[in-house]
Scaffold this motif. Sequence first.
Motif, short mmCIF file in Angstrom:
data_model
loop_
_atom_site.label_atom_id
_atom_site.label_comp_id
_atom_site.label_asym_id
_atom_site.label_seq_id
_atom_site.Cartn_x
_atom_site.Cartn_y
_atom_site.Cartn_z
N LYS A 121 41.87 34.70 31.86
CA LYS A 121 40.78 35.27 32.67
C LYS A 121 40.07 36.35 31.86
CE LYS A 121 43.65 36.44 36.06
NZ LYS A 121 44.22 36.94 37.35
N THR A 164 55.39 41.98 37.87
CA THR A 164 56.83 41.81 38.10
C THR A 164 57.42 40.74 37.19
OG1 THR A 164 56.42 40.10 39.75
CG2 THR A 164 56.54 42.38 40.55
N THR A 167 55.59 35.41 38.38
CA THR A 167 54.75 34.21 38.19
C THR A 167 55.15 33.48 36.92
OG1 THR A 167 52.97 35.49 39.21
CG2 THR A 167 52.36 33.37 38.27
C1 PRP Z 1 47.86 38.11 38.48
C2 PRP Z 1 48.08 37.63 37.06
C3 PRP Z 1 49.32 36.83 37.13
C4 PRP Z 1 50.12 37.55 38.22
C5 PRP Z 1 51.13 38.46 37.57
O1 PRP Z 1 47.25 37.08 39.17
O2 PRP Z 1 46.96 36.92 36.58
O3 PRP Z 1 49.05 35.50 37.53
O4 PRP Z 1 49.19 38.34 38.96
O5 PRP Z 1 51.92 39.14 38.52
P1 PRP Z 1 53.50 39.03 38.51
O6 PRP Z 1 53.97 39.31 37.11
O7 PRP Z 1 53.95 40.11 39.47
O8 PRP Z 1 53.92 37.67 38.98
P2 PRP Z 1 46.66 37.28 40.63
O9 PRP Z 1 47.76 37.44 41.62
O10 PRP Z 1 45.68 38.40 40.59
O11 PRP Z 1 45.96 35.90 40.98
P3 PRP Z 1 45.11 34.84 40.15
O12 PRP Z 1 46.06 34.09 39.26
O13 PRP Z 1 44.49 33.97 41.16
O14 PRP Z 1 44.09 35.60 39.35
#
Ligand code: PRP
Length: 214
Positions: A121, A164, A167
Amino acid sequence: MSYSDQPQKLTIAMPKGRIFEESVHFLQQAGLQVTSDLKESRKLIIPVENAHLEFILAKPTDVPTYVEYGVADVGVVGKDVLLEEERDVYELLNLQIGYCRMTVAGLPDWKPTEAPRVATKYPRIASRYFREQGQQVEVIKLNGSVELAPLIGLADRIVDIVSTGQTLRENGLVELEHICEITTRLIANRASYRMKSEAVDDIANKFLQAIPKE
Ligand code: PRP
């Protein structure tokens, strides 16, 4: 009351999404009368009674744009967005909230290829990083769910924020390289910083008092 005695009204751009909750809590810590409206309403402009303040609720990536053009005097925004958007704004304070890191991630068995593709992104941050590393990559811009890209063969690696790590873990990806730390910042429009210095200083001081102590 002369014109110059009028309190200066300040418009604050707040990011909806990931850092919203934490930012609202921060405003409350800063002693600003933030009602539940800000969290629950679908309204995008929220005045604060008796405080000569109003909030505008913006998509996070648009916060620096509103501030650069002066429709918001100050804004709350992640350093990730600031690095990516490269807008002409003043960075006033590191609010020490919204901690995460910008990383290169991929599958654990990832192997270098001749023309690697990187999904993100954050195309500017990714391009800058790999250029500095002297690596040629093709950057593919996505708007979300970036972790999908290595799983379905769109890209070899991703550049994304990790908070965290959940994901990445749930999708079998690992962090490969650390790019930088990210926190939430208070930014100001350059003209507001000069012309409304009293009001900007006042809000910056309130924010300063609310910064979590080590
Ligand atoms: C953000 C980022 C990761 C996630 C990381 O995405 O792009 O996908 O959060 O967080 P974590 O390490 O706690 O799991 P977001 O939730 O903003 O959504 P998106 O992927 O739709 O942009």
